[in-house]
Design a protein around this motif. Sequence first.
Motif, PDB file in Angstrom:
ATOM      1  N   VAL A 177       0.619  -1.064  -0.190  1.00 52.49           N
ATOM      2  CA  VAL A 177      -0.090   0.016  -0.062  1.00 52.49           C
ATOM      3  C   VAL A 177       0.897   1.166   0.176  1.00 52.49           C
ATOM      4  CG1 VAL A 177      -1.749   1.301   1.307  1.00 52.49           C
ATOM      5  CG2 VAL A 177      -1.878  -1.255   1.110  1.00 52.49           C
ATOM      6  N   LEU A 178       2.079   1.342   0.949  1.00 54.50           N
ATOM      7  CA  LEU A 178       2.588   2.397   1.033  1.00 54.50           C
ATOM      8  C   LEU A 178       3.312   2.589  -0.482  1.00 54.50           C
ATOM      9  CD1 LEU A 178       4.127   2.037   4.656  1.00 54.50           C
ATOM     10  CD2 LEU A 178       2.453   3.750   3.788  1.00 54.50           C
TER      11      LEU A 178
ATOM     12  N   SER B 256       4.309   5.782  -5.344  1.00 48.90           N
ATOM     13  CA  SER B 256       4.415   5.797  -6.841  1.00 48.90           C
ATOM     14  C   SER B 256       3.507   6.927  -7.277  1.00 48.90           C
ATOM     15  CB  SER B 256       3.999   4.627  -7.315  1.00 48.90           C
ATOM     16  OG  SER B 256       2.709   4.313  -7.209  1.00 48.90           O
ATOM     17  N   TYR B 257       2.726   7.384  -6.694  1.00 49.56           N
ATOM     18  CA  TYR B 257       1.771   8.447  -7.317  1.00 49.56           C
ATOM     19  C   TYR B 257       2.282   9.758  -7.121  1.00 49.56           C
ATOM     20  CZ  TYR B 257      -2.518   5.370  -7.687  1.00 49.56           C
ATOM     21  OH  TYR B 257      -3.507   4.482  -7.954  1.00 49.56           O
ATOM     22  N   GLY B 258       3.250   9.632  -6.155  1.00 45.52           N
ATOM     23  CA  GLY B 258       3.764  11.039  -5.644  1.00 45.52           C
ATOM     24  C   GLY B 258       5.078  11.344  -6.265  1.00 45.52           C
TER      25      GLY B 258
ATOM     26  N   LEU C 161      10.840  12.333 -10.154  1.00 44.08           N
ATOM     27  CA  LEU C 161      11.515  11.160  -9.916  1.00 44.08           C
ATOM     28  C   LEU C 161      11.032   9.862 -10.887  1.00 44.08           C
ATOM     29  CD1 LEU C 161      12.276  11.217  -6.090  1.00 44.08           C
ATOM     30  CD2 LEU C 161      14.079  11.710  -7.852  1.00 44.08           C
ATOM     31  N   PRO C 162      11.862   9.260 -11.579  1.00 47.25           N
ATOM     32  CA  PRO C 162      11.248   8.036 -12.137  1.00 47.25           C
ATOM     33  C   PRO C 162      10.708   7.040 -11.315  1.00 47.25           C
ATOM     34  CG  PRO C 162      13.612   7.865 -12.339  1.00 47.25           C
ATOM     35  CD  PRO C 162      13.166   9.395 -11.510  1.00 47.25           C
ATOM     36  N   VAL C 163       9.408   6.564 -11.576  1.00 44.74           N
ATOM     37  CA  VAL C 163       8.756   5.682 -10.610  1.00 44.74           C
ATOM     38  C   VAL C 163       9.522   4.422 -10.602  1.00 44.74           C
ATOM     39  CG1 VAL C 163       6.672   4.790  -9.849  1.00 44.74           C
ATOM     40  CG2 VAL C 163       6.633   6.804 -10.994  1.00 44.74           C
TER      41      VAL C 163
ATOM     42  N   SER D  80       1.267   0.203 -23.021  1.00 39.10           N
ATOM     43  CA  SER D  80       1.596  -0.759 -21.941  1.00 39.10           C
ATOM     44  C   SER D  80       0.882  -0.571 -20.382  1.00 39.10           C
ATOM     45  CB  SER D  80       3.161  -0.804 -21.619  1.00 39.10           C
ATOM     46  OG  SER D  80       3.812  -1.077 -22.609  1.00 39.10           O
ATOM     47  N   PRO D  81       0.251  -1.705 -20.006  1.00 39.70           N
ATOM     48  CA  PRO D  81      -0.537  -1.679 -18.986  1.00 39.70           C
ATOM     49  C   PRO D  81       0.373  -1.465 -17.691  1.00 39.70           C
ATOM     50  CG  PRO D  81      -0.230  -3.639 -19.359  1.00 39.70           C
ATOM     51  CD  PRO D  81       0.177  -2.895 -20.843  1.00 39.70           C
ATOM     52  N   GLY D  82      -0.195  -0.526 -16.770  1.00 41.05           N
ATOM     53  CA  GLY D  82       0.564  -0.588 -15.519  1.00 41.05           C
ATOM     54  C   GLY D  82       1.234   0.745 -15.485  1.00 41.05           C
ATOM     55  N   HIS D  83       1.314   1.565 -16.461  1.00 44.17           N
ATOM     56  CA  HIS D  83       2.227   2.650 -16.285  1.00 44.17           C
ATOM     57  C   HIS D  83       1.491   3.617 -15.494  1.00 44.17           C
ATOM     58  CE1 HIS D  83       4.868   0.821 -18.589  1.00 44.17           C
ATOM     59  NE2 HIS D  83       5.617   1.519 -19.414  1.00 44.17           N
ATOM     60  N   LEU D  84       2.095   4.604 -14.731  1.00 43.30           N
ATOM     61  CA  LEU D  84       1.391   5.693 -14.369  1.00 43.30           C
ATOM     62  C   LEU D  84       1.512   6.931 -14.941  1.00 43.30           C
ATOM     63  CD1 LEU D  84       2.643   4.813 -10.541  1.00 43.30           C
ATOM     64  CD2 LEU D  84       0.523   4.305 -11.353  1.00 43.30           C
TER      65      LEU D  84
END
Length: 243
Positions: free
Chosen positions: A65-66, A71-73, A79-81, A239-243
């Motif tokens: 969860v953390l 990853s959202y911030g 910064l590259p996630v 691609s799936p999953g990229h933010l």
Amino acid sequence: MKPTLPQLMSLNGGFVDTAGFLALHGLFTAHVTGNFVTIGAALVHGTSGTLTKLLALPVFCVVVVLARWLSYGLPGAGLPVLRTMLLLKTLLLLAGGILAIRYGPFADGDSATAMLAGLVLVSAMAIQNAVHRIHLGSAPPTTLMTGTTTQVMVDLADLLRGGQAPEEAAAARTRMRRMTLAVAWFAAGCAAAALIYARWNVWCFAVPPVVAALSVLLQRSTREGDPTAPPPAPALKASPGHL
């Protein structure tokens, strides 16, 4: 041919899980639900490590969860996630390895030092699982091979039976190759951990941070899955999953 990022992650997944199981009284650091089984075994046989195993799943869940919230911030901070998450995993593996080498071998799996080392390693593997789910969803799993092996056998059965359309058979062969490689890398990690542990005991934990650091370097050179990097081809944008 150099390994891919998912393959290095599979190698480390097998290594860390095996090393943790051997050195930390049956603790699964990556396949955390497997600790339900080892908890039962510990209760029956009276072995140590029960409390650490009980804590492994909630710690794993909290870290995932953390990691997701982090990853959202990260993009807002420039910064590259993916690379940042891989680096964080590397630092946790390094910390867990230092604890294991400094305070191990552990006579008691529920001692404070054994518990701390184990849960730090669990946290590292939680980040690896989160990274795979968010950024590398098209790759085979890197820490749990039961589903992957099942899919390989299903595809093999279909190919042996025949009767598939050419494009379906080609897709099955491609999937089998990718998944078989994932299992092979994971198995290689398991074997390497067992051999190194048998010879050097807790010094085996010096290996995972090195492999993880190589993963960071590989991702940096290829920019694979980096959501902050401009994609070289339109296919990567979808691609799936990229933010």
